[in-house]
Design a protein around this motif. Structure first.
Motif, PDB file in Angstrom:
ATOM      1  N   ARG A   1       5.158   5.792  -4.656  1.00 61.32           N
ATOM      2  CA  ARG A   1       5.998   5.490  -5.683  1.00 61.32           C
ATOM      3  C   ARG A   1       5.212   5.777  -7.046  1.00 61.32           C
ATOM      4  N   HIS A   2       3.696   5.353  -7.099  1.00 60.56           N
ATOM      5  CA  HIS A   2       3.096   5.507  -8.154  1.00 60.56           C
ATOM      6  C   HIS A   2       3.364   4.768  -9.236  1.00 60.56           C
ATOM      7  N   PRO A   3       3.677   3.432  -9.179  1.00 63.30           N
ATOM      8  CA  PRO A   3       4.515   2.500  -9.997  1.00 63.30           C
ATOM      9  C   PRO A   3       3.395   2.322 -11.204  1.00 63.30           C
ATOM     10  N   ALA A   4       4.100   2.124 -12.333  1.00 64.44           N
ATOM     11  CA  ALA A   4       3.206   1.965 -13.599  1.00 64.44           C
ATOM     12  C   ALA A   4       3.499   0.640 -14.490  1.00 64.44           C
ATOM     13  N   ALA A   5       2.971   0.403 -15.314  1.00 62.96           N
ATOM     14  CA  ALA A   5       3.255  -0.723 -16.362  1.00 62.96           C
ATOM     15  C   ALA A   5       3.657  -2.111 -15.377  1.00 62.96           C
ATOM     16  N   SER A   6       4.789  -2.748 -15.736  1.00 60.73           N
ATOM     17  CA  SER A   6       5.236  -3.991 -15.259  1.00 60.73           C
ATOM     18  C   SER A   6       5.322  -3.836 -13.746  1.00 60.73           C
TER      19      SER A   6
ATOM     20  N   THR B   1       0.890  -1.052  -0.061  1.00 65.37           N
ATOM     21  CA  THR B   1       0.131  -0.034   0.025  1.00 65.37           C
ATOM     22  C   THR B   1       0.787   1.196  -0.007  1.00 65.37           C
ATOM     23  N   LEU B   2       2.027   1.163   0.840  1.00 61.37           N
ATOM     24  CA  LEU B   2       2.867   2.469   0.982  1.00 61.37           C
ATOM     25  C   LEU B   2       3.646   2.546  -0.553  1.00 61.37           C
TER      26      LEU B   2
ATOM     27  N   LEU C   1       3.607  -1.977 -11.827  1.00 62.52           N
ATOM     28  CA  LEU C   1       2.220  -1.957 -11.088  1.00 62.52           C
ATOM     29  C   LEU C   1       1.540  -3.393 -11.108  1.00 62.52           C
ATOM     30  N   ARG C   2       1.818  -4.041 -12.214  1.00 59.17           N
ATOM     31  CA  ARG C   2       1.402  -5.392 -12.214  1.00 59.17           C
ATOM     32  C   ARG C   2       2.027  -6.439 -11.273  1.00 59.17           C
ATOM     33  N   MET C   3       3.238  -6.109 -10.941  1.00 55.53           N
ATOM     34  CA  MET C   3       3.744  -6.866 -10.024  1.00 55.53           C
ATOM     35  C   MET C   3       3.443  -6.467  -8.574  1.00 55.53           C
ATOM     36  N   VAL C   4       3.263  -5.179  -8.224  1.00 53.65           N
ATOM     37  CA  VAL C   4       2.367  -4.812  -6.865  1.00 53.65           C
ATOM     38  C   VAL C   4       1.214  -5.591  -6.611  1.00 53.65           C
ATOM     39  N   ILE C   5       0.329  -5.516  -7.770  1.00 56.17           N
ATOM     40  CA  ILE C   5      -0.937  -5.961  -7.729  1.00 56.17           C
ATOM     41  C   ILE C   5      -0.824  -7.553  -7.604  1.00 56.17           C
ATOM     42  N   ALA C   6      -0.120  -8.134  -8.499  1.00 53.61           N
ATOM     43  CA  ALA C   6       0.197  -9.603  -8.569  1.00 53.61           C
ATOM     44  C   ALA C   6       0.420 -10.291  -7.236  1.00 53.61           C
ATOM     45  N   MET C   7       1.404  -9.444  -6.461  1.00 55.43           N
ATOM     46  CA  MET C   7       1.939  -9.599  -4.964  1.00 55.43           C
ATOM     47  C   MET C   7       0.980  -9.810  -4.147  1.00 55.43           C
ATOM     48  N   SER C   8       0.095  -8.636  -4.093  1.00 58.24           N
ATOM     49  CA  SER C   8      -1.008  -8.308  -3.007  1.00 58.24           C
ATOM     50  C   SER C   8      -1.845  -9.768  -3.238  1.00 58.24           C
TER      51      SER C   8
END
Length: 240
Positions: free
Chosen positions: A81-86, A75-76, A88-95
């Motif tokens: 960091r407002h990640p994008a592209a791959s 969440t932090l 962001l996908r990694m953060v969503i997938a790990m969650s």
């Protein structure tokens, strides 16, 4: 432990890279713990070891704490960091995979609870061979799903999904066998039903390992592999 996730190797922000690596390390630690939980839960049943079963139940609290810490860290990262592209996908997938790991821990604790009950009531006359076999298979699925996550290996993730289909078939076969046994000899119904609950928990663990594999495919290929046939996923991965 598994090698550093290749997604974490190239970022403009070194702080971003460090944040991702820290949470990834914690995620892999949690994965190793739940894999061991599953192994110990099954062993506590097969060896009639109430003390080991108690240990598995106690470790569920550690898994729950790790899940919360990983959720907070992700969440932090999203907020700061407002990640994008791959990324962001990694953060969503790990969650999402984090939730599946926690639920695997819950299923292991459930198996441990049943193992303690059977220690008091007496072993089941049937179902332990199937429990050992399916237990070994789902433990391997967890390990391979986590390894695929660490290495961003979509093909290995696909193999995990294929293994889940095998687990489902074996679970259904074992359930039919045990139901037939109970009909033929109702004296042991309660104990055999307990073993059936263990097999059901193992089948669910396989489902959660499959879910983690689906998140690997999402990270690598960028498409949602949920509710998609293995054949379709294979075509997309291989570019056919």
């Amino acid at each position: 432990m598994s090698p550093q996730n290749p997604v974490l190797s190239h970022h403009i922000s070194s702080q971003f890279n460090e944040n991702l690596q820290d949470v990834n390390t914690k995620f892999m630690t949690m994965g190793g713990l739940v894999e061991q939980q599953v192994a110990n839960a099954v062993r506590s049943l097969l060896d009639t070891d109430a003390n080991l079963a108690t240990t598995v139940q106690e470790e569920d609290g550690v898994v729950n704490r790790l899940e919360s810490e990983i959720d907070e860290a992700l969440t932090l990262i999203l907020a700061r960091r407002h990640p994008a592209a791959s990324d962001l996908r990694m953060v969503i997938a790990m969650s999402k995979a984090n939730t599946d790991l926690e639920r695997i821990g819950d299923e292991a604790a459930k198996i441990a609870r049943i193992a303690k009950s059977l220690c008091e009531e007496g072993e089941s006359p049937r179902g332990y061979v199937e429990t050992r076999h399916i237990g070994n298979q789902v433990r391997l699925m967890i390990r391979e799903a986590l390894d695929a996550f660490a290495r961003l290996d979509a093909e290995q993730a696909l193999r995990v999904m294929m293994a889940d289909a095998d687990i489902d078939r074996e679970y259904q076969s074992a359930t039919r066998t045990l139901m037939t046994y109970m009909i033929e000899d109702p004296r042991h119904i309660t104990r055999v039903i307990n073993v059936m609950w263990v097999l059901r928990a193992l089948e669910r663990i396989g489902d959660h390992a499959r879910n983690i594999a689906e998140q690997v495919i999402y990270m690598v290929k960028g498409f949602d592999a949920r509710h998609t046939s293995v054949e379709e996923i294979e075509e997309k991965i291989q570019g056919r």
